[in-house]
Design an enzyme around this catalytic site. Structure first.
Site, PDB file in Angstrom:
ATOM      1  N   GLY A   1       0.780  -1.236   0.000  1.00 29.64           N
ATOM      2  CA  GLY A   1       0.000   0.000   0.000  1.00 29.64           C
ATOM      3  C   GLY A   1       0.811   1.286   0.000  1.00 29.64           C
ATOM      4  N   SER A   2       0.454   2.234  -0.846  1.00 35.12           N
ATOM      5  CA  SER A   2       1.288   3.405  -1.035  1.00 35.12           C
ATOM      6  C   SER A   2       0.552   4.490  -1.813  1.00 35.12           C
ATOM      7  CB  SER A   2       2.574   3.002  -1.764  1.00 35.12           C
ATOM      8  OG  SER A   2       2.271   2.109  -2.819  1.00 35.12           O
ATOM      9  N   ARG A   3       1.295   5.521  -2.269  1.00 40.39           N
ATOM     10  CA  ARG A   3       0.678   6.670  -2.913  1.00 40.39           C
ATOM     11  C   ARG A   3       1.636   7.297  -3.921  1.00 40.39           C
ATOM     12  NH1 ARG A   3      -0.483  11.724   0.967  1.00 40.39           N
ATOM     13  NH2 ARG A   3       0.461  13.289  -0.381  1.00 40.39           N
TER      14      ARG A   3
END
Length: 235
Positions: free
Chosen positions: A191-193
């Protein structure tokens, strides 16, 4: 769209398969004459876990179908979690439109170049591993920044940001590379951006909460007359 396994995940998938095999084979050998429910249940759970692991590292080959001229395309699959005017302090050192897409565990985690052009700057910064959707994650989390100069002279900054579960950012782009919106520029594990910083007069075609598809979704269009970033960097 063609889908294959991303090379960043091949070793992890092999190790995951071996671990699950080591767990499941003894259960079947020892319990197949009685308590069959245990190996059957464990195999089922293992199958689901392995499916999600393989699914996470899928790597589709994508081709943008729109008009390429001045196009800004989503760099990642996910949801738009920030769309606002901010000051970009690392490279632009001026106000810009920040467009941020958060990737959940079910999204493709390969990252695409948002624009065509030339890579002129890259930098990796160690940092914290806070939840990626928090605003301060852009400047405090582990991150990698890439600046691209478009054929029209605009400077676009893209930032990969690690999240609470993301422990490795991979950036393939290096200064001097050609940037193409159909090419992957990196990968973030778990999970990241991804943030994109755009000129203030860019036409934006998405809003908060919209879903994006990396390399496919047209999120904006640059104005060719906007060369302010380029002029300032040349002075």
């Amino acid at each position: 769209m063609r889908v294959k396994i991303h090379h960043e995940g091949r070793e992890i998938i092999i190790v995951g398969f071996l671990i699950l095999a080591i767990i499941n084979i003894p259960l079947w050998l020892c319990l197949h004459h009685f308590l069959m429910v245990i190996p059957i249940a464990m195999t089922s759970i293992s199958g689901v876990c392995f499916f999600f692991l393989v699914n996470f590292f899928r790597s589709p080959r994508r081709k943008f179908q729109g008009v390429l001229e001045n196009a800004v395309v989503a760099s990642a699959d996910g949801k738009v979690v920030a769309l606002e005017k901010v000051y970009e302090p690392e490279y632009l050192k001026q106000d810009a439109i920040q467009l941020s897409v958060f990737m959940s565990l079910t999204n493709v985690h390969a990252n695409w170049f948002p624009v065509d052009g030339k890579v002129i700057y890259t930098a990796h910064h160690p940092g914290r591993f806070q939840a990626a959707w928090l605003p301060k994650a852009s400047t405090e989390n582990e991150r990698s920044t890439v600046a691209i100069e478009t054929p029209g002279g605009q400077i676009i900054v893209m930032r990969q940001i690690a999240g609470a579960m993301a422990r490795r950012i991979v950036t393939y782009a290096t200064p001097g590379d050609d940037a193409c919106i159909e090419d992957q520029m990196g990968f973030i594990k778990f999970g990241s951006r991804v943030d994109i910083f755009l000129p203030l007069n860019t036409d934006i075609f998405v809003k908060l909460g919209d879903k994006t598809v990396g390399g496919i979704s047209l999120v904006g269009r640059l104005h060719p007359e906007n060369n302010s970033n380029h002029d300032e960097k040349s002075e």
